[in-house]
Design a protein around this motif. Structure first.
Motif, PDB file in Angstrom:
ATOM      1  N   ALA A 104      -6.444   0.038  -2.012  1.00 54.73           N
ATOM      2  CA  ALA A 104      -6.590  -1.161  -1.183  1.00 54.73           C
ATOM      3  C   ALA A 104      -6.959  -2.384  -2.024  1.00 54.73           C
ATOM      4  O   ALA A 104      -6.410  -3.479  -1.828  1.00 54.73           O
ATOM      5  CB  ALA A 104      -7.653  -0.912  -0.110  1.00 54.73           C
ATOM      6  N   ILE A 158       0.826  -1.214   0.000  1.00 56.89           N
ATOM      7  CA  ILE A 158       0.000   0.000   0.000  1.00 56.89           C
ATOM      8  C   ILE A 158       0.862   1.267   0.000  1.00 56.89           C
ATOM      9  O   ILE A 158       0.721   2.109  -0.898  1.00 56.89           O
ATOM     10  CB  ILE A 158      -0.991  -0.033   1.180  1.00 56.89           C
ATOM     11  CG1 ILE A 158      -2.002  -1.172   0.963  1.00 56.89           C
ATOM     12  CG2 ILE A 158      -1.699   1.314   1.309  1.00 56.89           C
ATOM     13  CD1 ILE A 158      -3.003  -1.341   2.084  1.00 56.89           C
ATOM     14  N   ALA A 188      -3.998  -3.639  -4.190  1.00 51.60           N
ATOM     15  CA  ALA A 188      -2.946  -4.198  -3.338  1.00 51.60           C
ATOM     16  C   ALA A 188      -3.319  -5.603  -2.884  1.00 51.60           C
ATOM     17  O   ALA A 188      -2.465  -6.508  -2.858  1.00 51.60           O
ATOM     18  CB  ALA A 188      -2.705  -3.287  -2.133  1.00 51.60           C
TER      19      ALA A 188
END
Length: 563
Positions: free
Chosen positions: A374, A296, A377
């Protein structure tokens, strides 16, 4: 997504169809469908040739415009115009901040994230953009996520924000109709917005929305069919299977849109967000958690540091391989986002009444971008970890639509998760296409908030039909057929959006709030100027530091008065 109003009362006026906008667009769609049915191969060849011409000739314009929209909305947010409300001066936001962010989150999710969540980071890791970094290297990991976020973070949402701002400001601040042509009143005048030029603008918006929705349906169909094959429900995926899936999805979202059951759609949207969050949490926990979490900050840092280089990438900076890569990735994305802009922009405008321009831009750009960081990732990080560890050859398992199911098979309870992905893709499309049909009906019937059911059904069926033609025109490379036709449909609307920025800027300069602030600044400047030029004492009064000693006045002269 788009809120459906209650059915009009029996005595209410029925929505009037704009025969020019609807008729011309319908004829163009029918011509396209006839061509696709009669000769899908020649349609595919034409689309491919058109894409090549556009990439070589105006690809630079797409790259410049997309980044220009990011700069434009950023400037608006930071400028004095950022304080202008999308409504009356004292009007409060229609939705509480948490509800508004939740709905923004729904808009930020969709078929695209499900389809490309695994496929895109993995593709750039295995085969990075030409002339950048070595494949399968540590540098390729950073480049893959920087490139993915470049396509999914600020750029798409800046594109949506331009249209959403123009519609929301015109409708809620100026009292205009919620039509794309109405945003051009500052340039064309009120009468000019309903002239043939204004109707051409609305026709282009309709076509862009139709092809953008059809592209999403085609991509969703490819992924659902791959999931069914992965689960063992079907043996092979051919054109009849794809057409059947398109037919079922079309029936579902047309019935949903025509039913007028807004609460049901909102309920489905909420359930879908919860299921998507649970899916992401499951992959995070059962996948390489530490690697995912470390990605991230790495992804965000790489995105920021490489932003200028990625924005400047064009055919002029590389070889023919760069052109090919741009047409398959970056330019396709800009075209897809622009084609979705009329629909998503209308939705964002609808939920943002009462927000200031600064609040609108901050929410629209930052919330979905955070979701994208998010999501990629988690899913892309899991795929890359499997690929580089040698546990599973995810990249070699099949096309983009297959790869997410390859990753799922490497995790616990693969059958359950496969079914969950299929359900998620189906509901994401049904809820999104439901709103897209309503928006197309609104554009066809002069901005009414409650288009007639037959109009909604027509555009729903048209969306499904165009999606089928897109898949057939691509032949064995169905995704390429979707990409080519989406790009060609969005080219004219890209020019519309550039002019929309000009119109919005001109509109904001004449806003009453700006006028009052300018007047207040002028008055304040005059006061300050007068204060600076006013002497510190009257000429006939002695100063404190050089006061003369009192003198005895001559006879007959009155003594001086003291305060």
């Amino acid at each position: 997504m788009e809120e459906q109003p209650a059915s009009p009362s029996p005595g209410a006026a029925r929505p009037a169809t704009d025969r020019v906008i609807f008729g011309v667009t319908a004829l163009l769609v029918l011509f396209f469908l006839g061509w696709g049915i009669a000769s899908p191969v020649t349609l595919g060849t034409f689309a491919e040739a058109g894409l090549r011409w556009a990439v070589d000739g105006i690809g630079w314009g797409f790259a410049l415009a997309a980044t220009g929209f990011v700069v434009f909305v950023g400037w608006l947010a930071l400028s004095r115009y950022g304080a202008i409300p999308l409504g009356g001066d004292d009007e409060q936001p229609e939705f509480h901040t948490l509800s508004w962010i939740a709905m923004m989150f729904i808009a930020g999710m969709g078929i695209g994230l499900m389809f490309f969540g695994v496929a895109e980071p993995l593709a750039h890791y295995v085969q990075p953009p030409p002339e950048t970094v070595p494949p399968l290297s540590q540098a390729a990991v950073r480049t893959s996520f920087a490139t993915t976020l470049f396509h999914w973070a600020l750029h798409p949402w800046a594109i949506y924000a331009v249209v959403g701002l123009a519609i929301a400001y015109g409708a809620f601040r100026r009292g205009r109709r919620q039509m794309i042509s109405s945003t051009f009143v500052p340039l064309l005048g009120r009468r000019g917005a309903v002239t043939p030029l204004g109707k051409v603008i609305d026709i282009l918006a309709l076509l862009a929305t139709l092809f953008g929705s059809s592209a999403s349906l085609g991509i969703g169909t490819l992924q659902i069919s791959s999931g069914m094959r992965s689960a063992g429900w079907i043996d092979a995926v051919g054109t009849p299977v794809l057409v059947l899936i398109i037919g079922v999805l079309t029936i579902c979202f047309v019935a949903s849109a025509a039913s007028g059951v807004a609460r049901g759609i909102q309920w489905l949207s909420g359930i879908n967000v919860v299921l998507a969050a649970l899916l992401a949490l499951f992959v995070l926990i059962t996948g390489p958690s530490v690697f995912i979490l470390s990605l991230i900050p790495t992804s965000v840092g790489s995105y920021v540091s490489d932003f200028a280089e990625m924005a400047a990438r064009s055919g002029a900076t590389g070889s023919e391989a760069v052109d090919e890569w741009l047409s398959s990735w970056t330019i396709f994305y800009w075209a897809w986002w622009i084609s979705w802009a009329p629909f998503v922009g209308t939705f964002l405008a609808r939920i943002s009444r009462g927000r200031t321009i600064r609040q609108f831009i901050g929410g629209v750009l930052l919330v979905p971008s955070a979701v994208s960081v998010a999501w990629f990732a988690i899913f892309g990080g899991t795929a890359i970890d499997l690929q580089r560890g040698g546990a599973v050859d995810v990249a070699g398992s099949g096309n983009e639509e297959v790869q997410i199911f390859t990753v799922i098979r490497a995790l616990p309870i693969p059958t359950v998760i496969t079914v969950l992905v299929i359900v998620l893709v189906a509901i994401f499309f049904v809820t999104g296409a439901d709103s897209a049909s309503l928006v197309m009906g609104k554009f066809s019937q002069r901005g009414t908030i409650s288009p007639r059911k037959w109009m909604i059904v027509f555009w729903g069926v048209a969306t499904g039909s165009v999606a089928a033609i897109m898949l057939m025109s691509g032949g064995d490379h169905a995704l390429e057929g979707i990409q080519n036709l989406t790009f060609l449909a969005s080219v004219p609307f890209a020019l519309v959006m550039v002019l929309m920025c000009v119109a919005l800027t001109k509109d904001l300069r004449t806003d009453s709030l700006i006028h009052r602030r300018e007047r207040a600044e002028q008055i304040l400047a005059k006061l300050v100027d007068a204060d600076e030029h006013e002497p510190a004492h009257r000429d006939d009064e002695p100063r404190d530091n050089d006061a003369e000693p009192p003198r005895t006045p001559p006879r007959g002269e009155n003594p001086p008065e003291h305060d």
